[in-house]
Motif scaffolding. Structure first.
Motif, PDB file in Angstrom:
ATOM      1  N   THR A  48      38.536  44.773  46.522  1.00 19.48           N
ATOM      2  CA  THR A  48      39.126  45.615  48.017  1.00 19.48           C
ATOM      3  C   THR A  48      38.636  44.729  48.973  1.00 19.48           C
ATOM      4  N   HIS A  49      39.510  44.989  49.985  1.00 22.99           N
ATOM      5  CA  HIS A  49      39.414  44.689  51.663  1.00 22.99           C
ATOM      6  C   HIS A  49      40.987  45.194  52.163  1.00 22.99           C
ATOM      7  N   GLU A  72      51.913  40.669  33.701  1.00 21.74           N
ATOM      8  CA  GLU A  72      51.862  39.002  34.012  1.00 21.74           C
ATOM      9  C   GLU A  72      52.359  38.294  35.141  1.00 21.74           C
ATOM     10  N   MET A  73      51.525  37.621  35.373  1.00 23.80           N
ATOM     11  CA  MET A  73      52.806  36.426  35.851  1.00 23.80           C
ATOM     12  C   MET A  73      51.924  35.477  36.054  1.00 23.80           C
ATOM     13  N   GLY A  74      53.002  33.765  36.273  1.00 18.93           N
ATOM     14  CA  GLY A  74      53.288  32.588  36.431  1.00 18.93           C
ATOM     15  C   GLY A  74      53.716  32.167  36.879  1.00 18.93           C
ATOM     16  N   PRO A  75      53.326  30.375  37.436  1.00 19.31           N
ATOM     17  CA  PRO A  75      53.856  29.763  37.739  1.00 19.31           C
ATOM     18  C   PRO A  75      55.601  30.346  39.349  1.00 19.31           C
ATOM     19  N   GLY A  76      56.048  30.360  40.566  1.00 16.41           N
ATOM     20  CA  GLY A  76      56.614  31.193  40.949  1.00 16.41           C
ATOM     21  C   GLY A  76      56.719  32.394  41.512  1.00 16.41           C
ATOM     22  N   ASP A  77      55.704  33.312  40.635  1.00 16.18           N
ATOM     23  CA  ASP A  77      55.356  34.852  40.793  1.00 16.18           C
ATOM     24  C   ASP A  77      54.568  34.725  42.192  1.00 16.18           C
ATOM     25  N   SER A  78      55.062  35.831  42.719  1.00 16.70           N
ATOM     26  CA  SER A  78      54.645  35.928  43.681  1.00 16.70           C
ATOM     27  C   SER A  78      54.457  38.000  43.930  1.00 16.70           C
ATOM     28  N   ILE A  79      53.427  38.342  44.664  1.00 19.82           N
ATOM     29  CA  ILE A  79      53.003  39.673  44.100  1.00 19.82           C
ATOM     30  C   ILE A  79      52.117  40.409  46.077  1.00 19.82           C
ATOM     31  N   VAL A  80      52.516  41.071  46.179  1.00 21.10           N
ATOM     32  CA  VAL A  80      51.437  41.244  47.982  1.00 21.10           C
ATOM     33  C   VAL A  80      50.830  42.624  47.591  1.00 21.10           C
ATOM     34  N   VAL A  81      49.484  42.694  48.527  1.00 18.08           N
ATOM     35  CA  VAL A  81      48.646  43.937  48.294  1.00 18.08           C
ATOM     36  C   VAL A  81      48.746  44.138  48.973  1.00 18.08           C
ATOM     37  N   PRO A  82      49.052  45.588  49.384  1.00 19.20           N
ATOM     38  CA  PRO A  82      48.255  46.560  50.631  1.00 19.20           C
ATOM     39  C   PRO A  82      47.242  46.255  50.788  1.00 19.20           C
TER      40      PRO A  82
END
Length: 111
Positions: A48-49, A72-82
């Motif tokens: 965590t941070h 599962e994520m591959g090229p072009g995928d993104s995610i935001v982590v609060p």
């Protein structure tokens, strides 16, 4: 030029061990962009941070976990982590992530 220019080839690579390397590309007090290179099977341990993090998959395949959910994520995928949510990743196929943090990660540059 008033902005900070980062020439990728001039930025040092930090070997974090376990098949993971990091290259801080550009940053200001409010924002940081980091390239993270993984060998197949390498893991970014759950942590965590207090920063908001956006991760974009440049190449490879990753099993990304936030709290108790995995995707599962591959090229072009993104995610935001609060901020302050436990998250980590396992590299399924060697590849590179582009992480953006706000505010910057001072711990990545020794401040």
């Amino acid at each position: 030029m008033k902005g900070h220019v980062a020439i990728r080839a001039e930025r040092p690579i930090q070997n974090l061990g376990g098949g993971v390397c990091r290259r801080v590309l550009a940053y200001s007090e409010d924002l940081m962009t980091v390239e993270v290179i993984f060998e197949a099977g390498a893991e970014g341990a759950v942590h965590t941070h207090p920063h908001t993090q956006c991760t974009y998959v440049l190449s490879g395949r990753f099993l990304y976990t936030v709290e108790d959910e995995s995707v599962e994520m591959g090229p072009g995928d993104s995610i935001v982590v609060p901020p302050d949510l436990p998250h980590g990743t396992k590299c399924l196929e060697a590849g590179t992530l582009l992480d953006t943090f706000t505010p910057m990660r001072k711990d990545f540059i020794g401040k």
